[in-house]
Write a protein that holds these residues in place. Structure first.
Motif, PDB file in Angstrom:
ATOM      1  N   GLY A 531      -0.299  14.082  -3.884  1.00 25.68           N
ATOM      2  CA  GLY A 531      -1.466  14.393  -3.048  1.00 25.68           C
ATOM      3  C   GLY A 531      -2.688  13.605  -3.469  1.00 25.68           C
ATOM      4  O   GLY A 531      -3.486  13.162  -2.623  1.00 25.68           O
ATOM      5  N   GLU A 534      -2.343  10.023  -2.202  1.00 21.33           N
ATOM      6  CA  GLU A 534      -2.674   9.950  -0.769  1.00 21.33           C
ATOM      7  C   GLU A 534      -4.171  10.053  -0.539  1.00 21.33           C
ATOM      8  O   GLU A 534      -4.740   9.370   0.326  1.00 21.33           O
ATOM      9  CB  GLU A 534      -1.934  11.060  -0.020  1.00 21.33           C
ATOM     10  N   GLN A 535      -4.850  10.896  -1.319  1.00 22.20           N
ATOM     11  CA  GLN A 535      -6.295  11.069  -1.162  1.00 22.20           C
ATOM     12  C   GLN A 535      -7.046   9.811  -1.548  1.00 22.20           C
ATOM     13  O   GLN A 535      -7.988   9.395  -0.870  1.00 22.20           O
ATOM     14  CB  GLN A 535      -6.770  12.247  -2.011  1.00 22.20           C
ATOM     15  N   ARG A 539      -3.480   7.033   2.494  1.00 22.73           N
ATOM     16  CA  ARG A 539      -2.143   6.851   3.047  1.00 22.73           C
ATOM     17  C   ARG A 539      -1.373   8.175   3.039  1.00 22.73           C
ATOM     18  O   ARG A 539      -1.770   9.142   2.386  1.00 22.73           O
ATOM     19  CB  ARG A 539      -1.365   5.796   2.253  1.00 22.73           C
ATOM     20  N   ASP A 540      -0.227   8.168   3.754  1.00 22.49           N
ATOM     21  CA  ASP A 540       0.623   9.352   3.862  1.00 22.49           C
ATOM     22  C   ASP A 540       2.034   8.951   3.445  1.00 22.49           C
ATOM     23  O   ASP A 540       2.717   8.187   4.138  1.00 22.49           O
ATOM     24  CB  ASP A 540       0.612   9.859   5.313  1.00 22.49           C
ATOM     25  N   SER A 542       4.701  10.457   3.523  1.00 23.21           N
ATOM     26  CA  SER A 542       5.797  10.917   4.365  1.00 23.21           C
ATOM     27  C   SER A 542       6.076   9.935   5.501  1.00 23.21           C
ATOM     28  O   SER A 542       7.087  10.065   6.198  1.00 23.21           O
ATOM     29  CB  SER A 542       5.479  12.299   4.951  1.00 23.21           C
ATOM     30  N   ARG A 543       5.206   8.945   5.670  1.00 21.85           N
ATOM     31  CA  ARG A 543       5.374   7.953   6.732  1.00 21.85           C
ATOM     32  C   ARG A 543       6.104   6.729   6.192  1.00 21.85           C
ATOM     33  O   ARG A 543       5.777   6.224   5.114  1.00 21.85           O
ATOM     34  CB  ARG A 543       4.023   7.528   7.316  1.00 21.85           C
ATOM     35  N   ASP A 546       3.795   3.603   5.499  1.00 23.27           N
ATOM     36  CA  ASP A 546       2.997   3.647   4.276  1.00 23.27           C
ATOM     37  C   ASP A 546       3.876   3.484   3.036  1.00 23.27           C
ATOM     38  O   ASP A 546       3.471   2.862   2.048  1.00 23.27           O
ATOM     39  CB  ASP A 546       2.225   4.967   4.217  1.00 23.27           C
ATOM     40  N   LYS A 547       5.099   4.044   3.067  1.00 19.42           N
ATOM     41  CA  LYS A 547       6.012   3.837   1.943  1.00 19.42           C
ATOM     42  C   LYS A 547       6.319   2.348   1.773  1.00 19.42           C
ATOM     43  O   LYS A 547       6.357   1.821   0.653  1.00 19.42           O
ATOM     44  CB  LYS A 547       7.312   4.598   2.186  1.00 19.42           C
TER      45      LYS A 547
END
Length: 557
Positions: A531, A534-535, A539-540, A542-543, A546-547
């Motif tokens: 988390g 991502e902050q 980015r996320d 889970s996408r 972005d990975k």
């Protein structure tokens, strides 16, 4: 004009019936009325024309004249067409209130008197204002600035009742009269600028006239005070940099005197524009020096030293060293007869100013150089918290051209293009070369799109684009630094091991259990770290996209 001058014009058919001692009164306007009480329409100084329809008997004259005297009118002119001779009771009432009284011969129309007075009054006021404008011009060309364009626009409003504004070619409001009501809405400014640029490209001489929202406007070009309309070899050299004066009036039926006056106003405002351009010389030189250092591969320490010189000039009073963005622009004309670099430089200096900011001052915080057909802007951003939160800062490509696309497209017409690229913000001299290449690459992405005005930003340089062989190494490195530097900085300050956690998370294909086991962490601890990643990056994980970005960035780091 004076009342006395009315008697010197035989064509007006006026005969004085009383008030010989008051003929030196000034006349400021004309009003025709047959109302018993016209006070609500009087402001003082008028010549009141009346056909006497308000008079039913002798008792009506006294209250009517008293109302005029209290309103401060200059004189009363009564027509003889209705009642023949002017009634004696009206003559006596005017004598009691010391109000000059004229008789208007039945053969003379009130419109003839009105037209004569308005023409004389307007001409004299324009002459007085022209003298003031000329005096201001001499002051501004021989000494310090005399208050900027707002001063002369206030004169137009107060002396000639003309609402006027100075606009940039991109439709930004630079100055406006403070005595003529509210400012123009941004959308109106953009449409006026677009009309002006479109007319200028056709070669038509100003003023250009248009109707917008039920109002009529006349548009006057403001050229450099040292340049005649014929000085530029090609209109395309200056069409995207000349200011314009927008006047809410139809100049089609103006006399030469008033047109000459407005021409004098544009020359006076041009002096202010030349001062602004002169003030940009230092900032342009700073940008040129930094650009040369970056492009010749100078040491980061040398570039940093030059940036420290530039920062207080561009952002005076700034406590912390700023971050920087690079914006690259290119103006290309069909046939290549016009050099695009200087045009792009002037245009970029204007486009980078907030379109909602009035006045020339915000442009003092922009340094733009040009080389060949390319203009490059060095944009300082106030340094915020050292704790990166993943949010975008600085200029965004789409927002940059959103409000100026309409007028610029009109100026580019069918034979010009503007393409623009915006880098991400960099925090040090080491990242400036990558930011320059990133902005250039983004501009090439924009150039591949249809349209006269196109822009692209660093956000559009996704991982799949970076896989292409033509992407410069500096762009790849800038992409990697932008994505991973916030995590590296956080690890250095907090020993949080976010980079190793990210590597393990990707190698475990995003499996929380496998990754937590591999790192010997509780799953909740792993979720906290992911988390935080991502902050910090925005980015996320889970996408898939972005990975992939993270995977490539780690491979290239």
């Amino acid at each position: 004009m004076r009342l006395r001058a009315l008697l010197d014009t035989d064509a007006l058919g006026l005969r004085l019936l009383g008030g010989e001692d008051e003929l030196d009164r000034s006349v400021r306007g004309v009003m025709t009325t047959d109302l018993r009480d016209p006070s609500r329409y009087l402001s003082g100084g008028e010549l009141v024309l009346t056909g006497l329809a308000w008079r039913r008997d002798a008792d009506d004259s006294e209250p009517f004249v008293r109302i005029l005297a209290q309103a401060g009118v200059a004189a009363l002119a009564a027509g003889e067409a209705e009642l023949g001779d002017v009634p004696e009771d009206l003559v006596l009432a005017c004598a009691r209130h010391r109000l000059p009284l004229f008789a208007v011969h039945e053969s003379v129309a009130f419109a003839t008197i009105t037209e004569h007075v308005v023409r004389q009054v307007s001409g004299e006021r324009a002459g007085d204002l022209a003298a003031v404008v000329d005096r201001h011009r001499r002051m501004m060309t021989s000494g310090p600035a005399g208050g900027g364009p707002d001063v002369v626009l206030d004169l137009l409003g107060s002396d000639l009742d003309l609402r006027a504004w100075v606009l940039s070619p991109a439709g930004r409001l630079i100055a406006g009269s403070k005595v003529t009501g509210p400012e123009l809405p941004p959308e109106t400014c953009a449409k006026l600028a677009a009309e002006h640029l479109a007319a200028a490209r056709t070669g038509r001489r100003g003023p250009h006239r248009m109707v917008l929202g039920g109002s009529r406007y006349s548009l006057f070009p403001i050229r450099s005070s040292g340049r005649s309309p014929q000085a530029a070899r090609d209109v395309r050299e200056t069409v995207l940099s000349d200011w314009l004066l927008a006047v809410e009036a139809d100049a089609g039926d103006w006399p030469e005197e008033r047109l000459d006056l407005l021409q004098g106003v544009t020359q006076l405002i041009a002096v202010e524009r030349d001062r602004r351009d002169a003030a940009r010389t230092v900032r342009r030189r700073l940008a040129q020096e930094v650009l040369e250092l970056v492009q010749t591969g100078a040491a980061p320490a040398e570039i940093a030293a030059r940036l420290r010189v530039a920062a207080p000039v561009l952002l005076p009073g700034l406590g912390a060293a700023p971050h920087w963005q690079v914006v690259v622009a290119r103006v290309e004309w069909e046939g290549g007869a016009v050099e695009g670099g200087p045009v792009a430089q002037s245009l970029l200096e204007e486009v980078l100013v907030d379109p909602l900011a009035t006045g020339p001052e915000p442009s003092d915080r922009i340094a733009v150089a040009h080389t060949g057909d390319e203009a490059i802007a060095l944009v300082p951003l106030p340094a915020v918290s050292t704790e990166h939160d993943g949010s975008e800062s600085g200029l965004l490509a789409d927002a940059l051209l959103q409000t100026v696309r309409e007028p610029l497209s009109a100026g580019l017409n069918d034979d010009g293009r503007l393409t623009l690229g915006v880098s991400a913000a960099v925090h040090s001299a080491e990242g400036l070369r990558g930011a320059l290449e990133e902005a250039r690459h983004a501009r090439r992405v924009a150039a591949a799109r249809p349209g006269r005005v196109c822009a692209a930003g660093h956000q559009e340089l996704a991982s799949h684009v970076l896989l292409l062989p033509f992407v410069p190494d500096d762009v790849r490195r800038a992409f990697t630094a932008r994505l991973l530097d916030p995590l590296k900085d956080y690890d250095q300050r907090h020993r949080a091991e976010l980079i190793p956690t990210l590597e393990a998370f990707l190698e475990c294909d995003g499996s929380w259990t496998r990754c937590a086991t591999r790192l010997h962490l509780h799953v909740n601890t792993l979720r906290y770290r992911v988390g935080r990643i991502e902050q910090l990056t925005g980015r996320d994980l889970s996408r898939l996209e972005d990975k992939l970005d993270f995977f490539l960035a780690l491979r290239m780091s």
